[in-house]
Scaffold this active site. Structure first.
Site, mmCIF file in Angstrom:
data_model
loop_
_atom_site.group_PDB
_atom_site.id
_atom_site.type_symbol
_atom_site.label_atom_id
_atom_site.label_comp_id
_atom_site.label_asym_id
_atom_site.label_seq_id
_atom_site.Cartn_x
_atom_site.Cartn_y
_atom_site.Cartn_z
ATOM 1 N N ARG A 175 1.134 -1.051 -0.078
ATOM 2 C CA ARG A 175 0.158 0.073 -0.021
ATOM 3 C C ARG A 175 1.018 1.292 0.117
ATOM 4 N NH1 ARG A 175 -5.401 1.465 3.290
ATOM 5 N NH2 ARG A 175 -6.124 0.012 1.796
ATOM 6 N N HIS A 183 -7.181 0.786 -6.390
ATOM 7 C CA HIS A 183 -7.560 -0.048 -5.567
ATOM 8 C C HIS A 183 -7.868 -1.142 -6.049
ATOM 9 C CE1 HIS A 183 -7.860 -1.186 -1.565
ATOM 10 N NE2 HIS A 183 -8.619 -0.169 -0.846
ATOM 11 N N GLN A 224 -10.160 -3.805 -3.624
ATOM 12 C CA GLN A 224 -11.448 -3.257 -3.032
ATOM 13 C C GLN A 224 -12.502 -3.369 -4.113
ATOM 14 O OE1 GLN A 224 -11.993 -1.460 -0.259
ATOM 15 N NE2 GLN A 224 -14.212 -2.101 -1.075
ATOM 16 N N ASP A 254 -16.860 6.986 -1.971
ATOM 17 C CA ASP A 254 -15.815 7.022 -1.201
ATOM 18 C C ASP A 254 -15.525 8.447 -0.520
ATOM 19 O OD1 ASP A 254 -12.982 6.376 -0.364
ATOM 20 O OD2 ASP A 254 -12.350 6.346 -2.215
ATOM 21 N N CYS A 262 -16.384 1.954 0.425
ATOM 22 C CA CYS A 262 -15.493 1.090 0.653
ATOM 23 C C CYS A 262 -14.687 1.113 2.033
ATOM 24 C CB CYS A 262 -14.436 1.484 -0.356
ATOM 25 S SG CYS A 262 -13.958 3.251 -0.366
ATOM 26 N N ARG A 321 -13.525 -8.439 1.205
ATOM 27 C CA ARG A 321 -12.224 -8.281 1.007
ATOM 28 C C ARG A 321 -11.322 -9.573 1.466
ATOM 29 N NH1 ARG A 321 -10.251 -3.051 1.215
ATOM 30 N NH2 ARG A 321 -8.314 -4.023 0.660
HETATM 31 N N1 CP Z 1 -11.463 0.082 2.361
HETATM 32 C C1 CP Z 1 -10.037 -0.027 2.543
HETATM 33 O O1 CP Z 1 -9.151 -0.370 1.807
HETATM 34 O O2 CP Z 1 -9.920 0.084 3.933
HETATM 35 P P1 CP Z 1 -8.600 0.485 4.596
HETATM 36 O O3 CP Z 1 -8.200 1.698 4.310
HETATM 37 O O4 CP Z 1 -8.960 0.406 6.321
HETATM 38 O O5 CP Z 1 -7.711 -0.732 4.375
HETATM 39 N N1 NVA Z 2 -9.733 6.740 -1.716
HETATM 40 C C1 NVA Z 2 -9.592 6.548 -0.591
HETATM 41 C C2 NVA Z 2 -9.753 4.884 -0.189
HETATM 42 C C3 NVA Z 2 -9.642 4.481 0.969
HETATM 43 C C4 NVA Z 2 -9.819 3.067 1.262
HETATM 44 C C5 NVA Z 2 -8.154 6.873 -0.115
HETATM 45 O O1 NVA Z 2 -7.119 6.448 -1.049
HETATM 46 O O2 NVA Z 2 -7.592 7.413 1.238
#
Ligand code: CP
Ligand code: NVA
Length: 304
Positions: free
Chosen positions: A101, A128, A131, A217, A257, A285
Site C-alpha cells: 500500500r 485499489h 477493493q 468513497d 469502501c 475483502r
Molecule cells: N477500504 C479499505 O481499503 O480500507 P482500509 O483503508 O481500512 O484498508
Molecule cells: N480513496 C481512499 C480509499 C480508502 C480505502 C483513499 O485513498 O484514502
C-alpha cells in the site's frame, strides 16, 4: 496473471475467475483442504494507514497456511529513502509474496519487476484493485450477475477507487456513471483509453436515477489532507442520502469502501440502513484476497 497490480491489467476472464474463486473461498471458509501458502512468508509493506486491507490480508495469509510480516514503511529503510528497487531485490530473496500500500503506482510496478515474487497492489493513488474485486463479488452475490448493471459513483471521480471502477466497467461491460464536481472528474484521456459504457456528469441526481448501485468513497483520500478544506467545499451536494436513494432502483445497493465519514460523503441514517451491504463488502475483502493470493501462487508455480 503473476501479480495483481491494477484492474486495468486484468481481462474480463481474469475477473470472472477471481469472482468464482472468491465464492469458493467464502463457502469453504474454515474447511479448506488446500493450503496454497503453506510454509510461505508474505510481506505487507504499507506507507498509508489501513484497517480492512491489513487485517483481511493478515488473516487471509494465515488461513491459507502462510505467515504474514507487517512492515510499516516508516519503520524500514524504505522510509529513510532506500530505493524501492533495492527493497524489492532484498525482499524477493526472503519472502514469497508482497502486498503493498503506497502512493505511486510505479512503485508497486517496480517492486513486482525487481522482486520477481507475486505482488499485490493494496492501494495506490491510482488504483485499489482488491477493493473493486471484492465489491464486484458483493454485487454478484446479491444480484446473481453483473449483466445490465448500472453503477453510480458519487464523489471524487478521480480517486483510486473511482479509477478502479472505470476499469472494472470497461472490462466487464456494465454501465458506470460518475457524478463529481468538474475539478474532480477523471481525465477524458483515461475514459477514452478505457472505452466501455462510462459517462460523466456534475449532477449527482442525474447519476442516481435508476442506479442499481450507489457507491461512494471519502472526499479526502490519504495523501490529500492538505486539500481538505477545498475538497469539503467542492463536494457539498455530493452526499449519498435518502433523497439520492429515492431516485435509484428500488433494490439499490448502497456501497462504501470504508472508512466512512458520516455527514460528509454519506449521511448517518443512509449508512446505517445499508450497513448489512456495506459491512458484507468489507468482509468480502478477506474472501476475494484469499482467492487472489491462491491464484497468484498457483500461476507462479506453473510458470517455474
Ligand atoms: N477500504 C479499505 O481499503 O480500507 P482500509 O483503508 O481500512 O484498508
Ligand atoms: N480513496 C481512499 C480509499 C480508502 C480505502 C483513499 O485513498 O484514502
Amino acid at each position: 496473471m503473476k501479480h495483481l497490480l491494477s484492474i486495468e491489467s486484468l481481462s474480463a476472464l481474469d475477473i470472472d475467475n477471481i469472482l468464482a474463486d472468491t465464492a469458493r473461498m467464502k463457502s469453504s471458509r474454515g474447511r479448506h483442504s488446500e493450503q496454497p501458502l503453506n510454509s510461505q512468508c508474505w510481506a505487507l509493506m504499507f506507507s498509508k494507514s489501513s484497517t480492512r486491507t491489513r487485517v483481511s490480508f493478515e488473516v487471509g495469509i494465515r488461513e491459507l497456511g502462510g505467515n504474514a510480516l507487517f512492515l510499516a514503511a516508516a519503520d524500514i529503510q524504505l522510509g529513510r529513502g532506500e530505493p524501492i528497487c533495492d527493497t524489492a531485490r532484498v525482499l524477493g530473496r526472503m519472502v514469497h509474496g508482497a502486498v503493498i500500500r503506497t502512493f505511486s503506482q510505479k512503485d508497486v510496478e517496480d517492486f513486482a519487476a525487481f522482486s520477481g515474487i507475486p505482488t499485490i497492489n493494496a492501494l495506490t493513488d491510482e488504483e485499489h484493485p482488491c477493493q473493486i474485486l471484492a465489491d464486484l463479488f458483493s454485487i454478484r452475490e446479491t444480484r446473481g450477475s453483473l449483466d445490465g448493471l448500472r453503477v453510480a459513483f458519487i464523489g471524487d471521480g478521480d480517486c483510486n477507487v473511482a479509477r478502479s471502477w472505470i476499469w472494472a466497467a470497461a472490462r466487464c461491460g456494465f454501465e458506470l456513471v460518475i457524478a463529481a464536481p468538474p475539478k474532480f472528474q477523471p481525465p477524458a484521456s483515461l475514459l477514452q483509453r478505457a472505452g466501455g459504457k462510462i459517462t460523466l456528469t456534475a449532477d449527482p441526481l442525474e447519476a442516481a436515477v435508476g442506479a442499481d448501485v450507489l457507491y461512494t468513497d471519502v472526499w479526502v483520500s490519504m495523501g490529500r489532507e492538505e486539500e481538505a478544506a477545498f475538497r469539503l467545499a467542492q463536494f457539498q451536494g455530493y452526499q449519498i442520502n435518502a433523497h439520492l436513494v429515492s431516485l435509484a432502483s428500488p433494490a439499490v445497493l448502497v456501497m462504501h469502501c470504508l472508512p466512512a465519514y458520516r455527514g460528509k460523503e454519506i449521511d448517518e441514517s443512509t449508512l446505517e440502513s445499508h450497513a448489512e451491504t456495506i459491512f458484507r463488502q468489507a468482509e468480502n475483502r478477506l474472501h476475494a484476497q484469499k482467492a487472489i493470493m491462491a491464484r497468484l501462487v498457483k500461476n507462479s508455480q506453473t510458470r517455474c
